[in-house]
Design a protein around this motif. Structure first.
Motif, PDB file in Angstrom:
ATOM      1  N   ALA A   1       0.832  -1.267   0.113  1.00  0.00           N
ATOM      2  CA  ALA A   1      -0.004  -0.042  -0.151  1.00  0.00           C
ATOM      3  C   ALA A   1       0.864   1.364  -0.082  1.00  0.00           C
ATOM      4  O   ALA A   1       1.960   1.201   0.617  1.00  0.00           O
ATOM      5  CB  ALA A   1      -0.822  -0.126   1.235  1.00  0.00           C
TER       6      ALA A   1
ATOM      7  N   LEU B   1      -5.837   4.065   6.801  1.00  0.00           N
ATOM      8  CA  LEU B   1      -5.815   3.089   5.578  1.00  0.00           C
ATOM      9  C   LEU B   1      -4.522   2.299   5.851  1.00  0.00           C
ATOM     10  O   LEU B   1      -4.702   1.197   5.257  1.00  0.00           O
ATOM     11  CB  LEU B   1      -5.487   4.172   4.481  1.00  0.00           C
ATOM     12  CG  LEU B   1      -6.651   4.986   3.941  1.00  0.00           C
ATOM     13  CD1 LEU B   1      -6.188   5.779   2.790  1.00  0.00           C
ATOM     14  CD2 LEU B   1      -7.728   4.070   3.570  1.00  0.00           C
TER      15      LEU B   1
ATOM     16  N   THR C   1      -6.498  -0.546   7.462  1.00  0.00           N
ATOM     17  CA  THR C   1      -7.164  -1.209   6.760  1.00  0.00           C
ATOM     18  C   THR C   1      -6.291  -2.158   5.752  1.00  0.00           C
ATOM     19  O   THR C   1      -6.827  -3.359   5.542  1.00  0.00           O
ATOM     20  CB  THR C   1      -7.949  -0.155   5.636  1.00  0.00           C
ATOM     21  OG1 THR C   1      -8.731   0.666   6.195  1.00  0.00           O
ATOM     22  CG2 THR C   1      -8.377  -0.973   4.430  1.00  0.00           C
ATOM     23  N   ALA C   2      -5.138  -1.731   5.301  1.00  0.00           N
ATOM     24  CA  ALA C   2      -4.114  -2.545   4.603  1.00  0.00           C
ATOM     25  C   ALA C   2      -3.744  -3.907   5.347  1.00  0.00           C
ATOM     26  O   ALA C   2      -4.062  -4.858   4.906  1.00  0.00           O
ATOM     27  CB  ALA C   2      -2.981  -1.704   4.121  1.00  0.00           C
TER      28      ALA C   2
ATOM     29  N   LEU D   1      -6.778  -6.269   5.864  1.00  0.00           N
ATOM     30  CA  LEU D   1      -6.917  -6.905   4.756  1.00  0.00           C
ATOM     31  C   LEU D   1      -5.890  -8.180   4.237  1.00  0.00           C
ATOM     32  O   LEU D   1      -6.176  -8.988   3.553  1.00  0.00           O
ATOM     33  CB  LEU D   1      -6.756  -5.842   3.505  1.00  0.00           C
ATOM     34  CG  LEU D   1      -7.461  -6.345   2.077  1.00  0.00           C
ATOM     35  CD1 LEU D   1      -9.172  -6.560   2.228  1.00  0.00           C
ATOM     36  CD2 LEU D   1      -7.325  -5.304   0.968  1.00  0.00           C
TER      37      LEU D   1
ATOM     38  N   ILE E   1      -2.507  -7.116   3.600  1.00  0.00           N
ATOM     39  CA  ILE E   1      -1.175  -6.276   2.951  1.00  0.00           C
ATOM     40  C   ILE E   1      -0.389  -6.111   3.961  1.00  0.00           C
ATOM     41  O   ILE E   1      -0.572  -5.111   4.733  1.00  0.00           O
ATOM     42  CB  ILE E   1      -1.825  -5.124   2.179  1.00  0.00           C
ATOM     43  CG1 ILE E   1      -2.776  -5.465   1.006  1.00  0.00           C
ATOM     44  CG2 ILE E   1      -0.541  -4.274   1.543  1.00  0.00           C
ATOM     45  CD1 ILE E   1      -3.366  -4.487   0.293  1.00  0.00           C
TER      46      ILE E   1
ATOM     47  N   VAL F   1       3.649  -1.322   3.823  1.00  0.00           N
ATOM     48  CA  VAL F   1       2.999  -0.094   3.856  1.00  0.00           C
ATOM     49  C   VAL F   1       4.062   1.079   3.453  1.00  0.00           C
ATOM     50  O   VAL F   1       5.065   1.179   4.287  1.00  0.00           O
ATOM     51  CB  VAL F   1       2.052   0.519   4.933  1.00  0.00           C
ATOM     52  CG1 VAL F   1       1.819   2.003   4.695  1.00  0.00           C
ATOM     53  CG2 VAL F   1       0.974  -0.346   5.028  1.00  0.00           C
TER      54      VAL F   1
ATOM     55  N   ASP G   1      -4.661  -1.091  -9.366  1.00  0.00           N
ATOM     56  CA  ASP G   1      -5.837  -1.218  -8.478  1.00  0.00           C
ATOM     57  C   ASP G   1      -6.247  -2.570  -8.693  1.00  0.00           C
ATOM     58  O   ASP G   1      -5.663  -3.585  -9.205  1.00  0.00           O
ATOM     59  CB  ASP G   1      -6.892  -0.338  -8.787  1.00  0.00           C
ATOM     60  CG  ASP G   1      -7.548  -0.313 -10.149  1.00  0.00           C
ATOM     61  OD1 ASP G   1      -7.219  -1.321 -10.948  1.00  0.00           O
ATOM     62  OD2 ASP G   1      -7.979   0.752 -10.814  1.00  0.00           O
TER      63      ASP G   1
ATOM     64  N   LEU H   1      -7.675   1.483  -1.565  1.00  0.00           N
ATOM     65  CA  LEU H   1      -7.986   1.105  -0.118  1.00  0.00           C
ATOM     66  C   LEU H   1      -9.023   1.705   0.387  1.00  0.00           C
ATOM     67  O   LEU H   1      -9.895   1.301   1.243  1.00  0.00           O
ATOM     68  CB  LEU H   1      -6.698   1.011   0.558  1.00  0.00           C
ATOM     69  CG  LEU H   1      -5.451   0.237   0.238  1.00  0.00           C
ATOM     70  CD1 LEU H   1      -4.234   0.936   1.216  1.00  0.00           C
ATOM     71  CD2 LEU H   1      -5.824  -1.008   0.866  1.00  0.00           C
ATOM     72  N   GLU H   2      -9.403   2.739  -0.308  1.00  0.00           N
ATOM     73  CA  GLU H   2     -10.626   3.694   0.333  1.00  0.00           C
ATOM     74  C   GLU H   2     -11.779   3.310  -0.519  1.00  0.00           C
ATOM     75  O   GLU H   2     -12.871   3.964  -0.298  1.00  0.00           O
ATOM     76  CB  GLU H   2     -10.449   5.110   0.165  1.00  0.00           C
ATOM     77  CG  GLU H   2      -9.246   5.548   1.095  1.00  0.00           C
ATOM     78  CD  GLU H   2      -9.137   7.194   1.055  1.00  0.00           C
ATOM     79  OE1 GLU H   2      -9.531   7.618   1.981  1.00  0.00           O
ATOM     80  OE2 GLU H   2      -8.433   7.871   0.099  1.00  0.00           O
TER      81      GLU H   2
ATOM     82  N   LEU I   1     -12.170  -3.365  -2.283  1.00  0.00           N
ATOM     83  CA  LEU I   1     -11.465  -4.040  -0.979  1.00  0.00           C
ATOM     84  C   LEU I   1     -11.931  -5.621  -0.998  1.00  0.00           C
ATOM     85  O   LEU I   1     -10.763  -6.213  -1.078  1.00  0.00           O
ATOM     86  CB  LEU I   1     -12.179  -3.590   0.367  1.00  0.00           C
ATOM     87  CG  LEU I   1     -11.466  -2.267   0.727  1.00  0.00           C
ATOM     88  CD1 LEU I   1     -12.307  -1.836   2.021  1.00  0.00           C
ATOM     89  CD2 LEU I   1     -10.075  -2.375   0.856  1.00  0.00           C
TER      90      LEU I   1
ATOM     91  N   LEU J   1      -9.431  -7.095  -3.885  1.00  0.00           N
ATOM     92  CA  LEU J   1      -8.026  -7.100  -3.336  1.00  0.00           C
ATOM     93  C   LEU J   1      -8.033  -8.319  -2.380  1.00  0.00           C
ATOM     94  O   LEU J   1      -6.909  -8.974  -2.532  1.00  0.00           O
ATOM     95  CB  LEU J   1      -7.718  -5.971  -2.746  1.00  0.00           C
ATOM     96  CG  LEU J   1      -7.577  -4.547  -3.530  1.00  0.00           C
ATOM     97  CD1 LEU J   1      -7.462  -3.253  -2.834  1.00  0.00           C
ATOM     98  CD2 LEU J   1      -6.476  -4.777  -4.616  1.00  0.00           C
TER      99      LEU J   1
END
Length: 206
Positions: free
Chosen positions: A21, A34, A37-38, A41, A43, A46, A168, A189-190, A195, A198
């Motif tokens: 990310a 975020l 969030t990554a 998920l 990920i 970052v 993406d 990610l937003e 989501l 991904l």
């Protein structure tokens, strides 16, 4: 840091998932949200680009919360030796540059932090390999196209690419299939619609 140690470190950083990310210019709170969030998920890695004082604060906060989860956080858009030092001071685990600057590569090596420089041509890839690098950022990946990676693997089979720029959930799979090791996403990610796509990509990639 030696070239072999640099490569091993990136092997470790990107071992968990084929996605990373990039949180560009998002401020402290949004970057922290975020990043979380990554990580939730799946990920692991970052990157926070360093272009303003606010970015420095965001990087420090994301590094802080990343440490609680055992996650590596990188500093991007590294263009000067001063930025190398700022990133190290903020606790970044690795550096990312938009282009290939031997001076920046040497500065990172002297400070013991791995760097992912940007390339877009066979000549730049060759120069990076001559500097001992095996992990490179391909930028802008959307402009290069997925087929670029299939072709570049011929003369440079040892290089591992992180595709950045215009990535993406809609095109990440195509680039991974073409031989990209990691795809970097940002605003996706937003996007609530992206989501689950991904997440599905992470689950389907060995």
């Amino acid at each position: 840091m030696t070239a072999s140690a640099d490569s091993r470190r990136f092997d470790e950083i990107f071992a968990g998932a084929p996605l990373m990310a990039i949180l560009r210019g998002m401020g402290v709170e949004r970057s922290a949200r975020l990043a979380t969030t990554a990580w939730d998920l799946g990920i692991d890695s970052v990157e926070v680009p360093l272009q303003t004082e606010e970015d420095d604060r965001a990087l420090r906060e994301v590094v802080r919360i990343g440490a609680e989860r055992g996650k590596a956080v990188g500093a991007g858009t590294i263009l000067t030796v001063a930025q190398v030092d700022a990133a190290v001071a903020a606790g970044a685990a690795y550096l990312v540059s938009p282009g290939l600057d031997p001076e920046i590569v040497r500065a990172a090596a002297e400070r013991g932090i791995p760097i992912l420089p940007g390339v877009a041509t066979p000549s730049e890839v060759g120069q990076a390999v001559a500097l001992g690098l095996t992990w490179l950022k391909a930028f802008p990946a959307q402009w290069l196209g997925a087929h670029w990676f299939a072709h570049i693997r011929g003369p440079f089979p040892q290089v591992k690419f992180v595709a950045t720029g215009g990535m993406d959930a809609g095109n990440a799979g195509e680039f991974l299939a073409a031989g990209v090791t990691v795809v970097a996403v940002g605003s996706a990610l937003e996007n609530e619609a992206q989501l689950p796509r991904l997440a599905a990509l992470l689950q389907s990639t060995p």
